[in-house]
Design a protein around this motif. Structure first.
Motif, short mmCIF file in Angstrom:
data_model
loop_
_atom_site.label_atom_id
_atom_site.label_comp_id
_atom_site.label_asym_id
_atom_site.label_seq_id
_atom_site.Cartn_x
_atom_site.Cartn_y
_atom_site.Cartn_z
N SER A 234 0.85 -1.19 0.00
CA SER A 234 0.00 0.00 0.00
C SER A 234 0.88 1.24 0.00
CB SER A 234 -0.92 0.00 1.21
OG SER A 234 -1.88 -1.03 1.12
N THR A 235 0.76 2.04 -1.06
CA THR A 235 1.56 3.26 -1.19
C THR A 235 0.59 4.42 -1.40
OG1 THR A 235 1.81 2.77 -3.56
CG2 THR A 235 3.58 2.07 -2.11
N ASP A 236 -0.25 4.63 -0.38
CA ASP A 236 -1.37 5.57 -0.54
C ASP A 236 -1.45 6.57 0.60
OD1 ASP A 236 -2.19 4.03 1.59
OD2 ASP A 236 -3.85 3.05 0.55
N CYS A 237 -0.35 6.78 1.31
CA CYS A 237 -0.31 7.73 2.43
C CYS A 237 -1.28 7.37 3.56
CB CYS A 237 -0.58 9.16 1.94
SG CYS A 237 0.59 9.77 0.71
N GLY A 238 -1.65 6.09 3.63
CA GLY A 238 -2.52 5.63 4.70
C GLY A 238 -4.00 5.63 4.36
N TRP A 239 -4.35 5.90 3.11
CA TRP A 239 -5.76 5.97 2.71
C TRP A 239 -6.48 4.65 2.97
CZ3 TRP A 239 -7.39 7.90 -2.86
CH2 TRP A 239 -8.76 8.20 -2.87
N GLN A 240 -5.84 3.55 2.55
CA GLN A 240 -6.49 2.24 2.70
C GLN A 240 -6.67 1.87 4.18
OE1 GLN A 240 -8.10 0.20 0.91
NE2 GLN A 240 -8.20 -1.52 2.30
N ALA A 241 -5.86 2.43 5.03
CA ALA A 241 -5.95 2.10 6.45
C ALA A 241 -7.17 2.72 7.13
CB ALA A 241 -4.68 2.55 7.17
#
Length: 259
Positions: free
Chosen positions: A251-258
């Motif tokens: 996941s390389t989304d700045c924590g969006w998926q979290a």
């Protein structure tokens, strides 16, 4: 320039702009020779001129939706450099946020072809090259697929793009599982919102209801991903220093998926 990828040969698809060009920069700065592929001849020429200042780069303008072009691309890398070590499946296009009930089937086929089938075909011929008897150095290689948060979420794009990115996760894991004992690694990065040219795909029309849903979810996004930094992560992931990474969904989304 580091020597992280010294003596390595890489292919990057969709490399004329955006993330593909950023990845190519990182690979070149790490010492790799890179063959860049894109369908946009003008952008590719400009990218080649810029990237050539960083290292050994060769360009091919090709439509990879044509089956023969994928095999020809791998052959071109081997003909020029003697081998292939790294494949970056980056080529992709955004859809128009259209849900399955409204999507035109010809449009579905186009998105699946660009966002999934190209990667599958390129992977097939890359794996064959990685395992080719008599190739220089040891057998094996690395495939890095560029996925998307849309491969983990359902409401941020249309049915075609979302399906393609979910399926790309499956392709990555299947490749990793089947070839783990043969020196081949396959991983996938899952970027969130990035400043790239992929969004030019829907400037001439979108499914308004689908767009409204997607944009309602954008408020959860913590930040935009820096593609130059992401390119450096890709270079590391493809290096021998990361030989423990296989089948990874990164996941390389700045924590969006979290969230």
């Amino acid at each position: 320039m580091s020597n992280l990828l010294a003596s390595k040969v890489a292919i990057v698809t969709g490399a004329a702009g955006g993330l593909g060009k950023a990845i190519t920069k990182a690979l070149l700065n790490a010492g790799a020779a890179v063959l860049i592929i894109d369908i946009n001849a003008t952008m590719l020429k400009e990218a080649k001129a810029e990237l050539s200042t960083l290292g050994e780069v060769h360009d091919i303008c090709a439509d990879l939706t044509q089956a023969a072009a994928t095999q020809d691309t791998v052959k071109a890398a081997v003909d020029k450099y003697g081998k292939l070590d790294i494949l970056i499946n980056n080529a992709g296009v955004m859809d128009t946020f259209t849900p399955i009930g409204d999507v035109e089937l010809d449009y579905w086929d186009r998105i699946i072809s660009i966002d999934l089938t190209i990667a599958a075909r390129m992977s097939k011929f890359a794996v064959q090259e990685f395992l080719r008897p008599g190739r220089p150095g040891p057998q094996g290689g690395v495939i890095l697929n560029v996925g998307s948060i849309n491969g983990l979420r359902g409401g941020l794009a249309g049915a075609a793009y979302t399906t393609a990115k979910h399926a790309l996760v499956g392709l990555t894991r299947s490749t990793a599982a089947h070839y783990a004992t043969k020196g081949i690694r396959a991983n996938i990065i899952m970027p969130g919102l990035m400043e790239t040219n992929i969004r030019t795909a829907y400037v001439n029309g979108v499914h308004e209801e689908g767009k409204t849903l997607a944009f309602s979810l954008l408020g959860q996004n913590p930040a935009t991903v820096n593609i130059e930094k992401l390119g450096k992560l890709v270079a590391f992931t493809c290096s021998d220093d990361a030989d423990y990474l296989n089948g990874a969904i990164i996941s390389t989304d700045c924590g969006w998926q979290a969230i």
